[in-house]
Design an enzyme around this catalytic site. Sequence first.
Site, mmCIF file in Angstrom:
data_model
loop_
_atom_site.group_PDB
_atom_site.id
_atom_site.type_symbol
_atom_site.label_atom_id
_atom_site.label_comp_id
_atom_site.label_asym_id
_atom_site.label_seq_id
_atom_site.Cartn_x
_atom_site.Cartn_y
_atom_site.Cartn_z
ATOM 1 N N ASP A 1 7.889 -17.822 3.774
ATOM 2 C CA ASP A 1 8.811 -16.777 3.309
ATOM 3 C C ASP A 1 8.385 -16.187 1.970
ATOM 4 O O ASP A 1 7.511 -16.722 1.297
ATOM 5 C CB ASP A 1 10.243 -17.327 3.219
ATOM 6 C CG ASP A 1 10.285 -18.771 2.725
ATOM 7 O OD1 ASP A 1 9.343 -19.192 2.036
ATOM 8 O OD2 ASP A 1 11.261 -19.472 3.035
ATOM 9 N N ASN B 1 22.074 -26.682 2.336
ATOM 10 C CA ASN B 1 22.942 -26.226 3.424
ATOM 11 C C ASN B 1 22.271 -26.335 4.795
ATOM 12 O O ASN B 1 22.781 -25.839 5.783
ATOM 13 C CB ASN B 1 23.382 -24.776 3.171
ATOM 14 C CG ASN B 1 22.209 -23.800 3.129
ATOM 15 O OD1 ASN B 1 21.067 -24.171 3.405
ATOM 16 N ND2 ASN B 1 22.482 -22.541 2.800
ATOM 17 N N HIS C 1 19.303 -25.048 5.607
ATOM 18 C CA HIS C 1 18.387 -23.962 5.995
ATOM 19 C C HIS C 1 16.951 -24.465 6.083
ATOM 20 O O HIS C 1 16.569 -25.405 5.393
ATOM 21 C CB HIS C 1 18.512 -22.733 5.075
ATOM 22 C CG HIS C 1 17.920 -22.870 3.708
ATOM 23 N ND1 HIS C 1 18.440 -22.225 2.607
ATOM 24 C CD2 HIS C 1 16.842 -23.545 3.230
ATOM 25 C CE1 HIS C 1 17.713 -22.506 1.534
ATOM 26 N NE2 HIS C 1 16.737 -23.302 1.887
ATOM 27 N N GLU D 1 19.268 -19.075 7.233
ATOM 28 C CA GLU D 1 20.492 -19.601 6.623
ATOM 29 C C GLU D 1 21.534 -19.918 7.706
ATOM 30 O O GLU D 1 21.504 -19.317 8.789
ATOM 31 C CB GLU D 1 21.077 -18.546 5.673
ATOM 32 C CG GLU D 1 20.175 -18.190 4.491
ATOM 33 C CD GLU D 1 20.265 -19.195 3.337
ATOM 34 O OE1 GLU D 1 20.467 -20.397 3.589
ATOM 35 O OE2 GLU D 1 20.113 -18.759 2.188
HETATM 36 C C1 F6R Z 1 10.562 -22.478 0.777
HETATM 37 C C2 F6R Z 1 11.585 -22.516 1.820
HETATM 38 C C3 F6R Z 1 12.902 -23.166 1.603
HETATM 39 C C4 F6R Z 1 12.814 -24.503 0.858
HETATM 40 C C5 F6R Z 1 14.197 -25.118 0.698
HETATM 41 C C6 F6R Z 1 14.137 -26.407 -0.100
HETATM 42 O O1 F6R Z 1 9.404 -21.824 1.219
HETATM 43 O O2 F6R Z 1 11.381 -21.961 2.850
HETATM 44 O O3 F6R Z 1 13.511 -23.378 2.849
HETATM 45 O O4 F6R Z 1 11.975 -25.363 1.572
HETATM 46 O O5 F6R Z 1 15.050 -24.225 0.071
HETATM 47 O O6 F6R Z 1 13.749 -26.103 -1.414
HETATM 48 P P1 F6R Z 1 13.390 -27.246 -2.443
HETATM 49 O O7 F6R Z 1 12.159 -27.918 -1.924
HETATM 50 O O8 F6R Z 1 13.113 -26.532 -3.734
HETATM 51 O O9 F6R Z 1 14.547 -28.169 -2.514
#
Ligand code: F6R
Length: 240
Positions: free
Chosen positions: A67, A136, A138, A143
């Site tokens: 992303d 959450n 995701h 989301e």
């Molecule tokens: C990042 C992504 C997000 C993160 C998620 C967890 O490329 O796609 O889904 O993997 O938000 O983020 P962290 O690792 O910072 O807790």
Amino acid sequence: MNYITVNSYKELSAKAAQLIASVVTLKPDCVLGLATGSSPVGTYDCLTEMYEKGMLDFSKVTSVNLDEYVGLSGDNDQSYRYFMNENLFNHIDIPMENTHLLNGEAKDPEAECKAYDEAIKNAGGIDIQVLGIGRNGHIAFNEPDEALIAPTHKTGLTADTIDANSRFFESADLVPKYALTMGMASIFGARKIILLANGASKAQAVKELRNDEIKTSNPSTLLKLHPDVTIICDKEAFGE
Ligand code: F6R
């Protein structure tokens, strides 16, 4: 789904790096699906160390990232392109032209997303996809919602995700409200998936991942449908 529980972030990172390294070793021209955020930073450090010791060669590897924030250019230090360069690409021998991230500044986001899915397909599909998990549930920026989108697409970020990601910005107001993200089908096309979860803030999402339900209010639970998923998590995230 296969669970590996570990005692520390260091151990989580080493295990994830081992799994990625085995794919690169067996298939030097593999396609790596990569994630940003805090979870994989230690993994990228371990991969860099293996490369520096001469144990890994990334010269034929292609990468695709999950992303990118809408509106940020690659040289903005909050962009995921910048993150990947800083945390991995600048330290290993992967040719920069082999590294692919969605262009958050694309004039036509729809065309950008379509071309991205096409490029993944043309590269032969993802051999191993690294995922983090949102508080959450995701994965990438899919989301929680009533319906999830299959292909790569533009999405709004939830208040919870903006809040979680505001730790990287000077204030929550500066967190972009939109992102381009691989969709569930783009992720599910990967032959192998590893999901990294550490810390108590991920415990609720992982608890739902461990029970038998599949629900779009926790997108990670759809991973139960994929034939080759390994969850590497520490005891806090596992709920112990
Ligand atoms: C990042 C992504 C997000 C993160 C998620 C967890 O490329 O796609 O889904 O993997 O938000 O983020 P962290 O690792 O910072 O807790």
